[in-house]
Design a protein around this motif. Structure first.
Motif, mmCIF file in Angstrom:
data_model
loop_
_atom_site.group_PDB
_atom_site.id
_atom_site.type_symbol
_atom_site.label_atom_id
_atom_site.label_comp_id
_atom_site.label_asym_id
_atom_site.label_seq_id
_atom_site.Cartn_x
_atom_site.Cartn_y
_atom_site.Cartn_z
ATOM 1 N N GLY A 192 0.851 -1.152 0.076
ATOM 2 C CA GLY A 192 -0.057 0.070 0.071
ATOM 3 C C GLY A 192 0.872 1.229 0.103
ATOM 4 O O GLY A 192 2.136 1.140 -0.034
ATOM 5 N N VAL A 193 0.254 2.381 -0.134
ATOM 6 C CA VAL A 193 1.175 3.794 -0.064
ATOM 7 C C VAL A 193 0.326 4.532 1.035
ATOM 8 O O VAL A 193 -0.752 4.788 1.181
ATOM 9 C CB VAL A 193 0.863 4.147 -1.383
ATOM 10 C CG1 VAL A 193 1.262 5.601 -1.367
ATOM 11 C CG2 VAL A 193 1.198 3.361 -2.326
ATOM 12 N N LYS A 194 1.251 4.959 1.904
ATOM 13 C CA LYS A 194 0.848 5.880 2.880
ATOM 14 C C LYS A 194 0.257 7.334 2.354
ATOM 15 O O LYS A 194 0.673 7.552 1.114
ATOM 16 C CB LYS A 194 1.863 6.181 4.043
ATOM 17 C CG LYS A 194 2.131 4.892 4.962
ATOM 18 C CD LYS A 194 2.884 5.458 6.220
ATOM 19 C CE LYS A 194 3.457 4.433 7.108
ATOM 20 N NZ LYS A 194 3.887 4.923 8.408
ATOM 21 N N PRO A 195 -0.491 8.053 3.135
ATOM 22 C CA PRO A 195 -0.883 9.482 2.681
ATOM 23 C C PRO A 195 0.193 10.384 2.092
ATOM 24 O O PRO A 195 1.358 10.360 2.794
ATOM 25 C CB PRO A 195 -1.754 10.195 3.538
ATOM 26 C CG PRO A 195 -1.969 8.800 4.569
ATOM 27 C CD PRO A 195 -1.086 7.895 4.603
ATOM 28 N N VAL A 196 0.061 10.637 0.735
ATOM 29 C CA VAL A 196 1.291 11.146 0.143
ATOM 30 C C VAL A 196 1.240 12.562 0.851
ATOM 31 O O VAL A 196 0.291 13.394 0.987
ATOM 32 C CB VAL A 196 1.032 11.483 -1.229
ATOM 33 C CG1 VAL A 196 2.044 12.592 -1.990
ATOM 34 C CG2 VAL A 196 1.333 10.093 -1.864
ATOM 35 N N ALA A 197 2.492 13.138 1.135
ATOM 36 C CA ALA A 197 2.805 14.480 1.909
ATOM 37 C C ALA A 197 3.080 15.460 0.762
ATOM 38 O O ALA A 197 3.757 15.263 -0.409
ATOM 39 C CB ALA A 197 3.851 14.335 2.978
ATOM 40 N N GLN A 198 2.792 16.655 1.135
ATOM 41 C CA GLN A 198 2.881 17.881 0.302
ATOM 42 C C GLN A 198 4.545 18.184 0.378
ATOM 43 O O GLN A 198 5.106 17.957 1.570
ATOM 44 C CB GLN A 198 2.185 19.164 0.965
ATOM 45 C CG GLN A 198 1.930 20.166 -0.014
ATOM 46 C CD GLN A 198 0.527 20.839 0.323
ATOM 47 O OE1 GLN A 198 0.144 20.681 1.456
ATOM 48 N NE2 GLN A 198 -0.129 21.322 -0.689
ATOM 49 N N ASP A 199 5.005 18.712 -0.672
ATOM 50 C CA ASP A 199 6.513 19.091 -0.413
ATOM 51 C C ASP A 199 6.538 20.247 -1.404
ATOM 52 O O ASP A 199 6.857 20.265 -2.353
ATOM 53 C CB ASP A 199 7.314 17.917 -1.220
ATOM 54 C CG ASP A 199 8.867 18.181 -1.068
ATOM 55 O OD1 ASP A 199 9.376 19.272 -0.630
ATOM 56 O OD2 ASP A 199 9.551 17.295 -1.646
ATOM 57 N N ALA A 200 6.902 21.416 -0.584
ATOM 58 C CA ALA A 200 6.962 22.304 -1.221
ATOM 59 C C ALA A 200 8.288 22.765 -2.049
ATOM 60 O O ALA A 200 8.423 23.554 -3.172
ATOM 61 C CB ALA A 200 6.980 23.696 -0.034
ATOM 62 N N SER A 201 9.367 22.020 -1.788
ATOM 63 C CA SER A 201 10.569 22.131 -2.519
ATOM 64 C C SER A 201 10.611 20.975 -3.826
ATOM 65 O O SER A 201 11.512 21.264 -4.548
ATOM 66 C CB SER A 201 11.764 21.319 -1.676
ATOM 67 O OG SER A 201 11.680 19.931 -1.385
ATOM 68 N N CYS A 202 9.356 20.322 -4.031
ATOM 69 C CA CYS A 202 9.278 19.738 -5.158
ATOM 70 C C CYS A 202 8.469 20.324 -6.212
ATOM 71 O O CYS A 202 7.483 21.076 -5.831
ATOM 72 C CB CYS A 202 8.429 18.293 -4.912
ATOM 73 S SG CYS A 202 8.237 17.113 -5.898
ATOM 74 N N ARG A 203 8.878 20.245 -7.433
ATOM 75 C CA ARG A 203 8.191 20.923 -8.621
ATOM 76 C C ARG A 203 6.919 20.282 -9.212
ATOM 77 O O ARG A 203 5.976 20.783 -9.917
ATOM 78 C CB ARG A 203 9.096 21.238 -9.600
ATOM 79 C CG ARG A 203 9.702 20.034 -10.495
ATOM 80 C CD ARG A 203 10.564 20.601 -11.733
ATOM 81 N NE ARG A 203 11.322 19.649 -12.169
ATOM 82 C CZ ARG A 203 11.403 19.038 -13.370
ATOM 83 N NH1 ARG A 203 10.301 19.771 -14.179
ATOM 84 N NH2 ARG A 203 12.132 18.201 -14.159
#
Ligand code: MD6
Ligand code: FE
Length: 216
Positions: A192-203
């Motif tokens: 499974g996949v855990k809730p995906v986190a936001q990442d301000a440094s990712c485009r």
């Protein structure tokens, strides 16, 4: 619960063996990532991302689409592969040649024996907060052909379990360009996949995952 054997492997470029017939190739698709993302945009212009409903009646947080002869669909009647997109009644878009080529090269790099080309490619899109609960992939006919799974965009924590839902699981981060392959004895592992986190440094604003399978 999470014996994290994979915490320090992120820089590794050697194939990482996760099981007898499961291999992680870090960054294997990195040089093609922009082209793969452009392919996803083109495919989902014709077969739009949608939130499928599970047999239990819940709308999935992950948005999905497919390409290839068969697409993965879910509704109140169950999970299955279908040759037409239920949203448009049209055949699914063709799988781009570069995807088939990537699957072939990844299988070779991971040391898998020659096997059939994929006929079904499921595309998952995760907005921050979207997740995929622990499941097995068991709707395909031949478990001997490994599934080739490509991660793009935002990173995610992947859960890697055993053959029973209650088995302990390990966790690993799947990042932009990583390719995970598994078949044979590892094919029925819960994952499974855990809730995906936001990442301000990712485009990228989403995580995308492509799984190429031999379904029929
Ligand atoms: C994902 N992947 O990474 C979900 N299933 O978004 C899967 O569910 C999956 O990566 C079977 C084989 C490989 C996978
Ligand atoms: Fe799966």
């Amino acid at each position: 619960m999470t014996a994290d054997l994979f915490a320090d492997d992120s820089a590794a470029s050697e194939p990482l063996r996760l099981g007898e017939e499961a291999v992680l190739l870090r960054g294997f698709a990195l040089d093609q990532a922009d082209a793969l993302l452009a392919d996803i945009t083109a495919i989902t212009t014709r077969a739009p991302f949608r939130h499928m409903v599970t047999p239990g009646g819940k709308s999935m947080s992950v948005a999905t689409s497919s390409c290839g002869d068969l697409g993965w669909v879910s509704d109140l009647h169950g999970y299955r592969y279908a040759s037409a997109d239920p949203l448009t009644d049209l055949p699914w878009p063709a799988t781009p040649e570069r995807w088939l080529d990537l699957a072939e090269r990844a299988k070779r790099a991971a040391g898998f024996a020659d096997s059939s080309a994929p006929d079904a490619c499921l595309i998952n899109r995760y907005a921050p907060g979207a997740r995929l609960s622990l499941h097995q992939d068991r709707d395909e006919r031949d478990f001997g052909v490994p599934i080739v799974s490509v991660s793009l965009g935002l990173s995610a924590v992947f859960l890697w379990g055993g053959n029973r839902r209650a088995d302990p699981y390990r966790t690993m981060v799947l990042s932009h360009g990583d390719v995970l392959l598994w078949g044979g004895v590892d094919r029925l592992r819960f994952h499974g996949v855990k809730p995906v986190a936001q990442d301000a440094s990712c485009r990228w604003e989403h995580r995308f995952n492509i799984t190429m399978r031999k379904a029929a």
